[in-house]
Structures are given as C-alpha cells and as structure tokens.
Design a protein around this motif. Structure first.
Motif, PDB file in Angstrom:
ATOM      1  N   THR A   1       8.589  -1.923  -6.285  1.00 23.79           N
ATOM      2  CA  THR A   1       9.113  -0.674  -5.625  1.00 23.79           C
ATOM      3  C   THR A   1       8.550  -0.097  -4.493  1.00 23.79           C
ATOM      4  N   VAL A   2       7.027  -0.342  -4.301  1.00 25.78           N
ATOM      5  CA  VAL A   2       6.394   0.151  -3.182  1.00 25.78           C
ATOM      6  C   VAL A   2       6.807  -0.676  -1.982  1.00 25.78           C
ATOM      7  N   ALA A   3       6.972  -1.979  -2.309  1.00 20.67           N
ATOM      8  CA  ALA A   3       7.406  -3.048  -1.041  1.00 20.67           C
ATOM      9  C   ALA A   3       8.745  -2.543  -0.644  1.00 20.67           C
ATOM     10  N   ALA A   4       9.629  -2.296  -1.584  1.00 24.99           N
ATOM     11  CA  ALA A   4      11.033  -1.842  -1.287  1.00 24.99           C
ATOM     12  C   ALA A   4      10.973  -0.350  -0.468  1.00 24.99           C
ATOM     13  N   ARG A   5      10.134   0.330  -0.820  1.00 25.13           N
ATOM     14  CA  ARG A   5      10.068   1.793  -0.273  1.00 25.13           C
ATOM     15  C   ARG A   5       9.717   1.727   0.886  1.00 25.13           C
ATOM     16  N   ASN A   6       8.651   0.719   1.122  1.00 27.89           N
ATOM     17  CA  ASN A   6       8.062   0.726   2.475  1.00 27.89           C
ATOM     18  C   ASN A   6       8.964   0.051   3.693  1.00 27.89           C
TER      19      ASN A   6
ATOM     20  N   CYS B   1       0.716  -1.186  -0.012  1.00 34.52           N
ATOM     21  CA  CYS B   1       0.052  -0.080   0.066  1.00 34.52           C
ATOM     22  C   CYS B   1       0.835   1.320   0.056  1.00 34.52           C
ATOM     23  N   CYS B   2       0.773   2.337  -1.000  1.00 30.76           N
ATOM     24  CA  CYS B   2       1.397   3.414  -1.010  1.00 30.76           C
ATOM     25  C   CYS B   2       0.696   4.501  -0.760  1.00 30.76           C
ATOM     26  N   ARG B   3       1.170   5.411   0.351  1.00 37.71           N
ATOM     27  CA  ARG B   3       0.722   6.634   0.335  1.00 37.71           C
ATOM     28  C   ARG B   3       1.813   7.763   0.309  1.00 37.71           C
ATOM     29  N   ASN B   4       2.504   7.565  -0.571  1.00 41.01           N
ATOM     30  CA  ASN B   4       3.983   8.648  -0.466  1.00 41.01           C
ATOM     31  C   ASN B   4       3.493   9.797  -1.267  1.00 41.01           C
ATOM     32  N   CYS B   5       2.338   9.931  -1.980  1.00 42.00           N
ATOM     33  CA  CYS B   5       1.979  11.196  -2.466  1.00 42.00           C
ATOM     34  C   CYS B   5       0.494  11.099  -2.625  1.00 42.00           C
ATOM     35  N   ASN B   6      -0.065  12.374  -2.911  1.00 43.40           N
ATOM     36  CA  ASN B   6      -1.553  12.639  -2.824  1.00 43.40           C
ATOM     37  C   ASN B   6      -2.546  12.235  -4.242  1.00 43.40           C
ATOM     38  N   MET B   7      -1.855  11.298  -4.933  1.00 41.53           N
ATOM     39  CA  MET B   7      -2.550  10.628  -5.971  1.00 41.53           C
ATOM     40  C   MET B   7      -3.095   9.332  -5.501  1.00 41.53           C
ATOM     41  N   GLY B   8      -2.578   9.023  -4.472  1.00 37.11           N
ATOM     42  CA  GLY B   8      -2.688   7.765  -3.763  1.00 37.11           C
ATOM     43  C   GLY B   8      -3.807   7.990  -2.921  1.00 37.11           C
ATOM     44  N   PRO B   9      -3.966   7.147  -1.669  1.00 33.76           N
ATOM     45  CA  PRO B   9      -3.321   5.716  -1.605  1.00 33.76           C
ATOM     46  C   PRO B   9      -3.549   4.825  -2.853  1.00 33.76           C
ATOM     47  N   CYS B  10      -2.566   4.270  -3.226  1.00 37.69           N
ATOM     48  CA  CYS B  10      -2.630   3.292  -4.179  1.00 37.69           C
ATOM     49  C   CYS B  10      -2.408   1.883  -3.474  1.00 37.69           C
ATOM     50  N   GLN B  11      -3.154   0.938  -3.957  1.00 38.55           N
ATOM     51  CA  GLN B  11      -3.012  -0.613  -3.457  1.00 38.55           C
ATOM     52  C   GLN B  11      -2.639  -1.220  -4.561  1.00 38.55           C
ATOM     53  N   ILE B  12      -1.582  -1.816  -4.371  1.00 36.20           N
ATOM     54  CA  ILE B  12      -0.785  -2.740  -5.680  1.00 36.20           C
ATOM     55  C   ILE B  12      -1.016  -4.314  -5.510  1.00 36.20           C
ATOM     56  N   ILE B  13      -0.974  -4.750  -6.555  1.00 32.44           N
ATOM     57  CA  ILE B  13      -0.958  -6.172  -6.607  1.00 32.44           C
ATOM     58  C   ILE B  13      -0.015  -6.733  -7.545  1.00 32.44           C
TER      59      ILE B  13
ATOM     60  N   ILE C   1      -1.380  -1.265 -10.361  1.00 32.90           N
ATOM     61  CA  ILE C   1      -0.247  -0.695 -10.061  1.00 32.90           C
ATOM     62  C   ILE C   1      -0.567   0.801  -9.722  1.00 32.90           C
ATOM     63  N   GLY C   2       0.505   1.632  -9.122  1.00 30.19           N
ATOM     64  CA  GLY C   2       0.054   2.892  -8.623  1.00 30.19           C
ATOM     65  C   GLY C   2      -0.307   3.852  -9.812  1.00 30.19           C
ATOM     66  N   VAL C   3      -0.698   4.885  -9.185  1.00 31.00           N
ATOM     67  CA  VAL C   3      -1.106   5.876 -10.288  1.00 31.00           C
ATOM     68  C   VAL C   3       0.215   6.298 -11.351  1.00 31.00           C
ATOM     69  N   CYS C   4       0.995   6.372 -10.347  1.00 32.30           N
ATOM     70  CA  CYS C   4       2.428   6.883 -11.157  1.00 32.30           C
ATOM     71  C   CYS C   4       3.098   5.677 -11.742  1.00 32.30           C
ATOM     72  N   GLY C   5       2.710   4.734 -11.683  1.00 37.02           N
ATOM     73  CA  GLY C   5       3.198   3.606 -12.313  1.00 37.02           C
ATOM     74  C   GLY C   5       4.064   2.639 -11.449  1.00 37.02           C
ATOM     75  N   ALA C   6       4.230   2.899 -10.204  1.00 36.09           N
ATOM     76  CA  ALA C   6       5.095   2.053  -9.284  1.00 36.09           C
ATOM     77  C   ALA C   6       4.385   0.824  -9.027  1.00 36.09           C
ATOM     78  N   ASP C   7       5.419  -0.130  -9.286  1.00 36.38           N
ATOM     79  CA  ASP C   7       4.870  -1.625  -9.125  1.00 36.38           C
ATOM     80  C   ASP C   7       5.245  -1.860  -7.852  1.00 36.38           C
TER      81      ASP C   7
ATOM     82  N   HIS D   1      11.009   8.846  -1.469  1.00 33.39           N
ATOM     83  CA  HIS D   1      10.019  10.036  -1.855  1.00 33.39           C
ATOM     84  C   HIS D   1       9.362   9.652  -3.362  1.00 33.39           C
ATOM     85  N   MET D   2       8.039  10.060  -3.383  1.00 36.84           N
ATOM     86  CA  MET D   2       7.793   9.691  -4.895  1.00 36.84           C
ATOM     87  C   MET D   2       8.539  10.158  -5.894  1.00 36.84           C
ATOM     88  N   GLY D   3       8.723   9.411  -6.964  1.00 42.64           N
ATOM     89  CA  GLY D   3       9.451   9.743  -8.161  1.00 42.64           C
ATOM     90  C   GLY D   3      11.081  10.001  -8.032  1.00 42.64           C
TER      91      GLY D   3
HETATM   92 FE1  SF4 Z   1       1.825   8.390  -5.215  1.00 43.64          FE
HETATM   93 FE2  SF4 Z   1       2.740   6.442  -6.852  1.00 43.64          FE
HETATM   94 FE3  SF4 Z   1       2.476   6.004  -4.144  1.00 43.64          FE
HETATM   95 FE4  SF4 Z   1       0.282   6.065  -5.770  1.00 43.64          FE
HETATM   96  S1  SF4 Z   1       2.068   4.503  -6.059  1.00 43.64           S
HETATM   97  S2  SF4 Z   1       0.617   6.903  -3.751  1.00 43.64           S
HETATM   98  S3  SF4 Z   1       0.941   7.598  -7.159  1.00 43.64           S
HETATM   99  S4  SF4 Z   1       3.784   7.380  -5.383  1.00 43.64           S
END
Ligand code: SF4
Ligand code: MSK
Length: 664
Positions: free
Chosen positions: A85-90, A57-69, A76-82, A205-207
């Motif tokens: 990436t999200v698990a490694a970031r978290n 689950c990513c909430r690193n920016c305000n386009m999310g939160p994005c829940q990824i499978i 995948i995330g709105v930004c394209g994060a798979d 951080h996002m991006g």
């Molecule tokens: Fe933002 Fe991308 Fe995270 Fe979604 S996956 S919250 S778009 S950084």
C-alpha cells in the motif's frame, strides 16, 4: 570555511562529474568558492535512507512517519498499512507530482495560445496547416473558418480540457484503435486533465484507497492525462504558435558562451518566455545598449528543456543540461540566468551570487531566495523580455575573472513527428512506410527512445555509451530532454555519427541524410514519441498495437517525478520502459512485481530496471528481438557486443577531434 576547498582536497582537486567541459570549469581557479551539486554530492555524509529509496517510508499522516519492511509483522504502519500500500501510494504521488508539472505547463501554453489567437500577445499563429489538422483532431470542422476564429475555437476547446469533469480528452482518440480498446476494457480513460491528479492525491490520503492495484489504475489514468492530454496539448499548441520544428543545425555545451557578448542563459521549461527573449535580442534598443557597454550583442543560450525548446525551433545553442546548470554559472561568464519552472536547483542562487550573475525568476509559481523577480506575462511579453535583457546588459561591465571551456559540439535537432514523416516519405506523400519496411526487412532492428534527465547519482556516461551501442546494433534512437543534450555533447546528433551505426541503419539513414539519433525535443515532447509509435502502427506491417512494435523506451538517469509519469504513460500505451539506476518501489516486491510482470497482461508492456549501459543495451536489444520474433521477423541478426574498452572509448568514437573529450 570554504567548502569548495574541502571538496577539492578530498578529490585531488577535480570533482567527479560527467563531461570534460564540466571538469575543466570546476577545476579552474575561476570556480574557487562556488559550491555546486558536484560538491554537495561528495560532501554528503549520510547514506540515502533505504526506506525512502525503496518507497516504503510513509508520512501521509501524523501518526508516522512509518517505516515499513515487507513481510515483517512489527514493521507495518501504525494504521496497519503494509509495504504494498505504502509503495503504491508513494509511486502514485510521484506520478501525480510529475503529471501536475506537465499539466500546469500545458495549461500555461494553452492560455498563451488562446491569448495569441485573440491578438493579445506578440506571438503569431505560425503553423496554420497544423492548426487545421489539430482542429479536426479535436472535433472542430475547420472548413470556411479563418485562422483567427479557428485558433480561438481550438484554444477554448483545449483550455476547457484542463477543468473538464466528464468525457474524453480529444488527443487520446489519436491512439491506435487497439490501444483505445485496451483502455476501455480496463476502464482507465482520463476524464479531465486536472481531475485525475486531484483524485490521485485524494486516493493516496491516509485511509482512502489501500489496494495497490486500485491505486495504480488511478496512477495510470493520471499519467495518460499527462502524455495524451497536457503534454500533447503543450507540444501541439507550441508548434502551432512558434513553428513545428524542422531539422536545424546548432551547437551544445558550455563553450557556446561568448567572450564578447552578454551571455543570457534561459533555464526551465516553458517556451513562451524563451521565445519572447529570442524576439528582443536584436531589438535596436537592445543592440544599442550592448554597444554602450562594449558587448557585441546578446548571446541567448538554453539550459535544460527550455534549451531544447529554443534549440528545436530557433536553432539557438544549449549551454548545458540539468547537471550543468550550476557549472554554466561557475564559468563566471554569465550575465543573467533567467528561469521559469521545473528542474531549477536552488543551488543556482548562491553560485550566481558568487559572480556578477543576476538570477531572475519570472513565474509566480517558482520564486527562489536571492533571485530578482520579474514577473513574465505573455500579454506584455516583449516589454518584460526587454526589461530582463537590459538587466543582463547592465551586468556585462561587472564580468570579472572568468573561464569559458572550448567545448561545444555541432548537433542537428528538430525531428518532430511531422519532420520524420516528411523525411522518410517525401514532401507529397509523407509516410512512415519506409521506416516500417526497413524494420520489417531487418535493416533497422527497432526503435529505442532514450529520454529524461541526467543525474548526479550516475557518474558514468550511460546515455552516450548506450546510444552508441544501440546504433551499432542497427537500432534507431530517439532522444528528448537532458538525455538529448548529453548525447549531443558527444556528437551523436549529427549525420557524421552514422559512421558509428551498424550497416543497415547507416544505409537507410545515409540515403535521407539523417543522424542515427533523432532529437525530438523537451520532456513534454515525449508526446511526439507517442504519435510516432501510433503512426508506425497505423502504417501497418508491424502488428496491430503499440505493444506489438519493436520499440522500447528508457530513462537511464531519471531524476524528476515527471520522468515517472512519462514512463507510466508509455507503459500504459504499450511500450516497455527501463529505468535506471533504480526503481522507486523496490521496497515492495508485490508492487515491483506488479509493475515489472503483471502490467504485461494489462497493457502489453512492463517496467524494468538496469544500471550500466551494457545492461540497458542487452535488455533493450533482447526485447526488440523478441518483438521481431513475435512478428515473424526473426531472421537472425548478429549482435555487436561492446566490451568495456569500446564503451569507454568515447573520445575516439568516429568523430574527429570534437566533443567533450576533444578540442572544441
Ligand atoms: Fe500514517 Fe499509516 Fe502512513 Fe503511518 S503508514 S504515516 S499511520 S498513513
Ligand atoms: S529538464 S525533467 S532534468 S529531462 Fe526537462 Fe532535464 Fe529531466 Fe528536467
């Protein structure tokens, strides 16, 4: 509505919680109306979110939160994060959080040390021998320098490492040569303590950094800056200031609270506050104030890692581990709970309010609604400590209906690296050689560390069952943190527990009068285990690096982010680590495989996960046996298999009539 009554009905009047002492307190009428984590766990009506649990689950920016499978294109995330990436970031952010906690703790100790060296606090430089050793380790020549000048120089050098931008953290040079070469090869030497957390937060951080391998290299750098940097600074400077622990007998569990004394529990992590409180409890003014309210004195007892700090150095008792913090208050017999930082549940505030207990916060980094704040300052340490104790004493006449369970257990703690060296090798030629020799000859199968928290997710006594199974299989067990307290409650931290050990381990430890489970301190003191592993390598006979040793770590009930940072600095130093009951990247197979398999090629060690004590024991013993085989020490050693009855039979475990399950 009285939520505790609802809870009682739902559970037949008795909560699901580890340890008989806890059950007795929470089922006693004195606890009626007090809501603890045991209540909140059973009242939870929503299952934990799978995305959050698996790290996707990513909430690193305000386009999310994005829940990824993982593997599902539309998830995948709105930004394209798979998912990777999200698990490694978290995962990286967990490490940044955990490391930051140790780093701020380490900085606090280093600043208090420097102030002490300059004569600005009531503390002393107690271990001058260790000061001189430490000076050499950080590149300062101690020759012809007096203690004060040397302490100032050492303090300034180590304080500077927190803000350092380039260079090397001095204690990392203590690691075995091969380990240092590995870090050089991988380019992961931390450059400064704080810098690595800031860079990790930036990269996540996002991006910014979007490759899981690249992210996890920085996470490793950050974890190493914790273990070999901040945590080691905290441990070493605390030892020099307050004394390096030596074996000491004391007691643990809620029964250490006293009927006829003012009970002050000190909870959190930093030893500077607890030391000051310990220094004033026998002050004539304090003694007089106690007499005036009809109390025999002040009973200072620890909770969580502050407990481990004062237990190791002063032999003061521990009232409870992390899961017991609210239960201790629900006795109604605590006049004040004094807290500093880390692992303090917000729930202690309403429980304290339910009784006469004064909750006192002391750090401007950790304020709690409903608590009274008395700012601690090491420059005025004794004045502040006295003010806190006087607050507690004034509460004693208000103590009402209360219940102190008769459960307490003798423990022997204080196994610093220096103590192990001395006990094994003798006063004049301290050495790990006897340990290495006995591992080589098979009397001791290997060394296992059980570290970290206890946790309301795990209601089984995994720490205790696991420790029993390991020692029965001739594995020497090292413990720290709240795991140590739980294991201590069951009597495994006393030499009498050798009756439960395998013949080989028993023979070796009986000769030196050691328990089969060695208490090495608080959670920052896991740095002591790094040093012990380094000594084993340097002593010789068990390979050339930490990854060659028959040694392994585990955190079966991890709760805190600090545990993940600790686990990662062990893995990146070459010691395998098993976590339970779950692992925070499980939502990404890519990242989990990286941690569980690919890290082996980088560090010579990997992460793993297990749930039950039996699964932990099997995996750990198999890994130790594999290391032995690789070292050519594979003379077949029978495995003692624990069945369900043996694992559960904790009350008749060889120590008569004491512990959580017997009379105190
Ligand atoms: Fe933002 Fe991308 Fe995270 Fe979604 S996956 S919250 S778009 S950084
Ligand atoms: S206090 S980090 S619950 S060990 Fe160190 Fe205990 Fe874990 Fe906190």
């Amino acid at each position: 509505m009285d939520l505790s009554k609802r809870f009682d009905k739902a559970n037949g009047g008795c909560p699901s919680i580890q340890c008989e002492a806890n059950r007795e307190v929470l089922c006693n009428s004195c606890a009626e109306g007090a809501i603890t984590a045991a209540h909140r766990v059973s009242m939870r009506s929503v299952e934990p979110c799978l995305f959050g649990k698996g790290g996707t689950c990513c909430r690193n920016c305000n386009m999310g939160p994005c829940q990824i499978i993982e593997g599902v294109d539309e998830m995948i995330g709105v930004c394209g994060a798979d998912a990777a990436t999200v698990a490694a970031r978290n995962f990286s952010r967990i490490i940044a959080g955990g490391a930051a906690a140790h780093m701020d703790h380490g900085r606090g100790v280093a600043l208090a040390f420097l102030a002490t060296a300059k004569g600005e606090t009531p503390y002393e430089i107690k271990d001058t021998f260790k000061l001189r050793e430490t000076a050499v380790r950080v590149g300062i020549d101690p020759a012809e320098k007096d203690t004060i000048d040397l302490a100032v120089e050492v303090g300034e050098k180590l304080v500077s490492e927190f803000g350092q931008q380039e260079g090397v953290l001095a204690f990392m040079k203590r690691a075995p040569k091969t380990t240092q070469e590995m870090w050089t090869r991988l380019g992961i030497w931390p450059r400064g303590v704080d810098r690595e957390v800031v860079e990790l937060m930036h990269r996540t951080h996002m991006g910014v950094d979007q490759h899981h391998e690249s992210l996890l290299f920085q996470a490793v750098r950050c974890a190493l800056a914790d273990g070999w940097g901040a945590s080691m600074i905290a441990t070493e400077l605390s030892d020099i200031m307050f004394g390096t622990p030596v074996p000491i007998r004391t007691r643990v569990n809620i029964g250490v609270l006293k009927e006829d004394e003012v009970n002050v529990t000190v909870h959190g992590h930093e030893p500077v506050l607890a030391e000051a409180l310990a220094m004033v409890t026998h002050d004539p003014e304090v003694v007089d104030a106690c007499r005036k309210v009809g109390a025999k004195g002040v009973n200072l007892a620890g909770v969580c890692c502050t407990g481990n700090e004062i237990l190791m150095r002063r032999g003061l008792p521990i009232a409870g581990s992390f899961v017991q913090q609210e239960v201790v208050l629900a006795t109604g017999a605590v006049e004040a709970m004094v807290v500093d930082v880390q692992c303090i549940m917000q729930g202690v505030s309403p429980v304290a309010k339910h009784y006469h207990t004064q909750l006192i916060t002391t750090s401007d980094r950790a304020k709690i609604p409903g608590a009274k704040h008395i700012q601690f300052d090491e420059h005025r340490a004794l004045d502040v400590a006295k003010q806190i104790v006087m607050e507690a004493i004034q509460k004693y006449p208000e103590r009402g209906k209360h219940f102190i369970p008769k459960h307490e257990m003798d423990v022997v703690a204080g196994f610093s690296h220096e103590t192990i060296n001395y006990i094994l090798g003798g006063r004049f030629r301290g050495s790990y050689k006897p340990l290495n020799d006995n591992i080589a000859n098979g009397r001791i199968r290997g060394v296992a560390a059980i570290v970290g928290c206890d946790n309301y997710k795990v209601m089984d006594e995994v720490h205790i069952e696991l420790a029993r199974e390991l020692i029965a299989n001739d594995v020497l067990v090292l413990v720290t943190g709240c795991a140590a307290t739980g294991i201590g409650r069951e009597g495994l931290l006393s030499p009498e527990a050798l009756d439960m050990a395998g013949d080989g381990l028993k023979e070796v430890l009986e000769a030196v009068g050691c328990p089969p489970v060695l208490h090495m301190g608080s959670c920052v003191d896991n740095s002591r285990i790094l040093i012990a592993a380094t000594e084993m390598v340097n002593t010789g006979g068990l390979g050339n690096s930490i990854s060659d040793l028959p040694a392994i770590g585990c955190a079966p009930q991890w709760m805190s982010e600090k545990a993940v940072s600790i686990g990662q600095y062990f893995v990146s130093s070459g010691a395998a680590v098993i976590f339970g009951p779950d692992f925070p990247t499980s939502g990404s197979r890519v990242v989990t495989d990286y941690c569980f398999k690919e890290m082996e090629n980088l560090y010579g060690a990997v992460w793993d996960v297990a749930q039950s004590a039996n699964e932990f024991a099997s995996k750990m013993i198999d890994k130790l046996d594999l290391k032995r085989k690789n070292l050519g020490l594979d003379k077949k050693k029978e495995r003692v298999l624990f069945d369900m009855a043996m694992r559960r039979d904790l009350g008749t475990s060889g120590i008569d009539g004491v512990g959580c399950h017997g009379p105190g």
